[in-house]
Motif scaffolding. Structure first.
Motif, PDB file in Angstrom:
ATOM      1  N   HIS A 479      11.142  -2.246  -6.107  1.00 35.15           N
ATOM      2  CA  HIS A 479       9.911  -1.545  -6.443  1.00 35.15           C
ATOM      3  C   HIS A 479      10.015  -0.068  -6.052  1.00 35.15           C
ATOM      4  O   HIS A 479      10.638   0.275  -5.036  1.00 35.15           O
ATOM      5  N   LEU A 480       9.374   0.789  -6.839  1.00 29.75           N
ATOM      6  CA  LEU A 480       9.473   2.233  -6.635  1.00 29.75           C
ATOM      7  C   LEU A 480       8.482   2.700  -5.581  1.00 29.75           C
ATOM      8  O   LEU A 480       7.333   2.248  -5.549  1.00 29.75           O
ATOM      9  N   GLY A 481       8.936   3.637  -4.728  1.00 26.04           N
ATOM     10  CA  GLY A 481       8.064   4.239  -3.732  1.00 26.04           C
ATOM     11  C   GLY A 481       7.890   3.388  -2.494  1.00 26.04           C
ATOM     12  O   GLY A 481       8.213   2.195  -2.467  1.00 26.04           O
ATOM     13  N   LEU A 482       7.386   4.011  -1.443  1.00 25.18           N
ATOM     14  CA  LEU A 482       7.122   3.306  -0.197  1.00 25.18           C
ATOM     15  C   LEU A 482       6.019   2.284  -0.393  1.00 25.18           C
ATOM     16  O   LEU A 482       5.098   2.465  -1.194  1.00 25.18           O
ATOM     17  N   ALA A 483       6.102   1.186   0.354  1.00 26.22           N
ATOM     18  CA  ALA A 483       5.082   0.149   0.274  1.00 26.22           C
ATOM     19  C   ALA A 483       3.731   0.732   0.678  1.00 26.22           C
ATOM     20  O   ALA A 483       3.613   1.431   1.687  1.00 26.22           O
ATOM     21  N   GLY A 484       2.692   0.458  -0.109  1.00 23.50           N
ATOM     22  CA  GLY A 484       1.353   0.938   0.183  1.00 23.50           C
ATOM     23  C   GLY A 484       1.042   2.316  -0.352  1.00 23.50           C
ATOM     24  O   GLY A 484      -0.078   2.802  -0.193  1.00 23.50           O
ATOM     25  N   HIS A 485       2.020   2.994  -0.994  1.00 22.44           N
ATOM     26  CA  HIS A 485       1.795   4.340  -1.518  1.00 22.44           C
ATOM     27  C   HIS A 485       1.550   4.347  -3.026  1.00 22.44           C
ATOM     28  O   HIS A 485       1.344   5.406  -3.614  1.00 22.44           O
ATOM     29  N   GLY A 486       1.610   3.208  -3.666  1.00 21.49           N
ATOM     30  CA  GLY A 486       1.272   3.129  -5.084  1.00 21.49           C
ATOM     31  C   GLY A 486       2.288   3.704  -6.027  1.00 21.49           C
ATOM     32  O   GLY A 486       1.956   4.015  -7.174  1.00 21.49           O
ATOM     33  N   GLY A 487       3.549   3.878  -5.598  1.00 24.94           N
ATOM     34  CA  GLY A 487       4.590   4.369  -6.494  1.00 24.94           C
ATOM     35  C   GLY A 487       5.012   5.788  -6.178  1.00 24.94           C
ATOM     36  O   GLY A 487       4.793   6.307  -5.072  1.00 24.94           O
ATOM     37  N   LEU A 488       5.637   6.442  -7.165  1.00 27.44           N
ATOM     38  CA  LEU A 488       6.165   7.801  -7.004  1.00 27.44           C
ATOM     39  C   LEU A 488       5.212   8.808  -7.614  1.00 27.44           C
ATOM     40  O   LEU A 488       4.703   8.608  -8.724  1.00 27.44           O
ATOM     41  N   ARG A 489       4.987   9.905  -6.919  1.00 33.84           N
ATOM     42  CA  ARG A 489       4.107  10.951  -7.450  1.00 33.84           C
ATOM     43  C   ARG A 489       4.748  11.593  -8.678  1.00 33.84           C
ATOM     44  O   ARG A 489       5.921  11.976  -8.668  1.00 33.84           O
ATOM     45  N   LEU A 490       3.949  11.724  -9.726  1.00 28.31           N
ATOM     46  CA  LEU A 490       4.482  12.271 -10.974  1.00 28.31           C
ATOM     47  C   LEU A 490       4.902  13.718 -10.838  1.00 28.31           C
ATOM     48  O   LEU A 490       5.910  14.140 -11.428  1.00 28.31           O
ATOM     49  N   ASP A 491       4.174  14.508 -10.062  1.00 24.14           N
ATOM     50  CA  ASP A 491       4.525  15.926  -9.951  1.00 24.14           C
ATOM     51  C   ASP A 491       5.853  16.116  -9.241  1.00 24.14           C
ATOM     52  O   ASP A 491       6.650  16.989  -9.601  1.00 24.14           O
ATOM     53  N   GLU A 492       6.144  15.293  -8.228  1.00 23.86           N
ATOM     54  CA  GLU A 492       7.419  15.420  -7.513  1.00 23.86           C
ATOM     55  C   GLU A 492       8.579  14.958  -8.394  1.00 23.86           C
ATOM     56  O   GLU A 492       9.646  15.589  -8.417  1.00 23.86           O
ATOM     57  N   ALA A 493       8.398  13.840  -9.100  1.00 24.67           N
ATOM     58  CA  ALA A 493       9.455  13.368 -10.002  1.00 24.67           C
ATOM     59  C   ALA A 493       9.692  14.373 -11.128  1.00 24.67           C
ATOM     60  O   ALA A 493      10.839  14.650 -11.507  1.00 24.67           O
TER      61      ALA A 493
END
Length: 542
Positions: A479-493
């Motif tokens: 799974h993408l991103g740290l657990a509990g963070h809801g995924g990867l931020r679009l602006d950073e990606a």
């Protein structure tokens, strides 16, 4: 043994067989080479140190069998240790002065019966069979006496035709072999079967007592970490635990394959036992040893997690797949550092430039220079290769020894050495990893950007960058991103991929079609999804 030379009697030097185990090839491969000092013994190669040690023991016992068939140790041989200036002796703590003074003193006390000995260093890398005097054998740490030679016959010296030749040597005069029926066999598990038996030869001089450090059955059973457990140590359960731990560590060393979880548990037990021992005895060095054991337990446990793919504090049980990861957790952390560096320092906001900067940074991360070929460049950038290189070289971010065309024409046998000025050693160092980690991360990025299905679909540099970013920021379960963070931020990606945030959705769908992601969702301002099972080995294990 003696030979006639006019009126002079000349003694031959004691025979020596040296067996070595050395690394061979790449350190990460774990291959070892077994070599013997006897010219007739060819070198052998093994896939692991454990297999090499097992073969070395067998090789030693083969030589010992040949020596026994040839009559055993020769009573008239000159001490091989003395021939080496007694360099094999253990340092004597009671002897003053420098090493040369101590060796002179040892030469004066060289004497006693000729014995057949086996020495094995504690690292398991060197073994030595030697004919030496009893005093030198007693002065050499970790040296075992396997056999004792009968005294040389003084009334009937050997003739010139009886000079020993070959690895097994020549038999002693008639009758000598019959007096010596002790089988000389070497085992790395304990003392020689011949140890403790009376000398088979009548009239031989008694062996002097060995110095501290020689392996005796009782002391081995009551030792741990090269420390002897006192026989009167209290409480009794502490002494029993220390002895049991020492045996457990020795048994672990004999395992054909490592078990890091078991080893971590042994280190934890050792730390607790040494803390108790330090409290009972007041010895500060024991407390230091306990802290070292605690550190070893943490390191070993981390190695186990890197191999098994199970994160710290994970409660998912068997839900985490068992994967052979390409990067360790620490190496994956360094990879994310490089990705952040590219986002902040790429000279132009184009996807092709970001991809080229990433790959060239990984090649030059350690010394500011790296080798590339035309195949590397076209594999990364496809049709935009020449334009991207010209832009980087014109802006000063990259230095080429020739023209861009020459770099594109370079082949593996004659690569082009490029320079990244911002990574030269005289500049502030942005990375702290070593050459092995650099190589692993570079290989990881090459494998991810050149994935077979991505290459087959001819996906753009921006999509390849997103593939790299998602792999580096995935958890062990994919799974993408740290657990509990809801995924990867679009602006950073998007900043890493040189894209607007809204374009991430399109490229994520392309990765799903290429079986890189099994699912992708950008509806809530984050990229949520999961790596496909085939991509899990490339995951960064957040």
């Amino acid at each position: 043994m003696t030979v006639e030379a006019g009126t002079q009697q000349e003694r031959v030097v004691g025979r020596v067989w040296t067996v070595r185990l050395d690394p061979y090839g790449r350190p990460s491969a774990g291959t070892v080479r077994l070599s013997c000092s006897r010219p007739a013994c060819p070198d052998e190669r093994f896939g692991s140190a454990a297999a090499g040690r097992k073969a070395a023991i067998g090789h030693i016992n083969m030589h010992l069998a040949l020596i026994r068939e040839g009559g055993g140790p020769r009573g008239g041989a000159w001490c091989a240790c003395r021939a080496a200036d007694c360099a094999w002796h253990a340092p004597d703590p009671t002897a003053g002065g420098r090493g040369g003074v101590r060796r002179t003193a040892e030469l004066e006390r060289c004497g006693g019966s000729v014995v057949l000995t086996v020495y094995a260093d504690r690292a398991g890398r060197l073994w030595r069979i030697a004919e030496m005097c009893a005093r030198c054998a007693a002065a050499t740490t970790d040296c075992r006496v396997l056999d004792t030679a009968p005294p040389p016959a003084r009334t009937a010296p050997a003739r010139a035709g009886q000079v020993p030749d070959g690895p097994a040597g020549q038999r002693e005069p008639a009758g000598a072999a019959g007096k010596n029926d002790v089988v000389a066999v070497f085992s790395h598990r304990g003392p020689s079967p011949a140890a403790g038996l009376p000398s088979p030869a009548v009239g031989t001089a008694p062996l002097p007592g060995a110095r501290a450090g020689s392996s005796a059955g009782t002391s081995r059973r009551a030792k741990i970490a090269q420390r002897i457990v006192p026989h009167d140590l209290q409480p009794d359960d502490l002494r029993a635990e220390l002895i049991e731990l020492g045996d457990a560590f020795r048994a672990y060393q004999e395992r054909p394959e490592p078990d890091l979880a078991l080893l971590a548990g042994l280190h934890e037990r050792k730390a607790a036992a040494f803390q108790r021992w330090a409290g009972v005895s007041g010895d500060g060095s024991l407390l230091h040893e306990a802290k070292r054991a605690q550190k070893a337990a943490r390191t070993t446990l981390e190695m186990h997690k890197n191999r098994s793919g199970r994160p710290s504090g994970d409660t998912a049980g068997d839900s985490v797949p068992q994967v052979e990861w390409l990067l360790t957790r620490q190496q994956a952390g360094h990879a994310r550092t490089v990705l952040d560096y590219v986002t902040a320092h790429a000279p132009h906001p184009e996807a092709g430039t970001h991809l080229a900067v990433l790959m060239l940074t990984l090649r030059a991360a350690r010394a500011g220079t790296g080798n590339i070929t035309g195949q590397d460049l076209t594999g990364w950038l496809q049709d935009d290769t020449e334009q991207v290189l010209e832009r980087l070289a014109t802006g000063g971010w990259l230095r080429l020894p020739g023209t861009v065309g020459e770099a594109l024409a370079s082949r593996p046998e004659n690569p082009t050495t490029v320079t990244v000025p911002s990574l030269l050693p005289d500049r502030p160092r942005p990375f702290t990893f070593g050459k092995t980690t650099r190589s692993r991360i570079s290989g990881w990025a090459q494998k991810a950007a050149g994935d077979r299905k991505i290459r087959k679909k001819k996906l753009s540099a921006a999509t390849r960058l997103l593939a790299l970013y998602t792999a580096a920021h995935a958890r062990p379960d994919g799974h993408l991103g740290l657990a509990g963070h809801g995924g990867l931020r679009l602006d950073e990606a998007a900043a890493f991929c040189a894209l607007p945030p809204k374009a991430i959705t399109e490229h994520a769908e392309l990765l799903t079609a290429a079986d890189w992601l099994t699912e992708a969702d950008t509806s809530q301002g984050t990229l949520r999804g999961r790596l496909a099972e085939r991509i899990l080995p490339l995951g960064g294990r957040l």
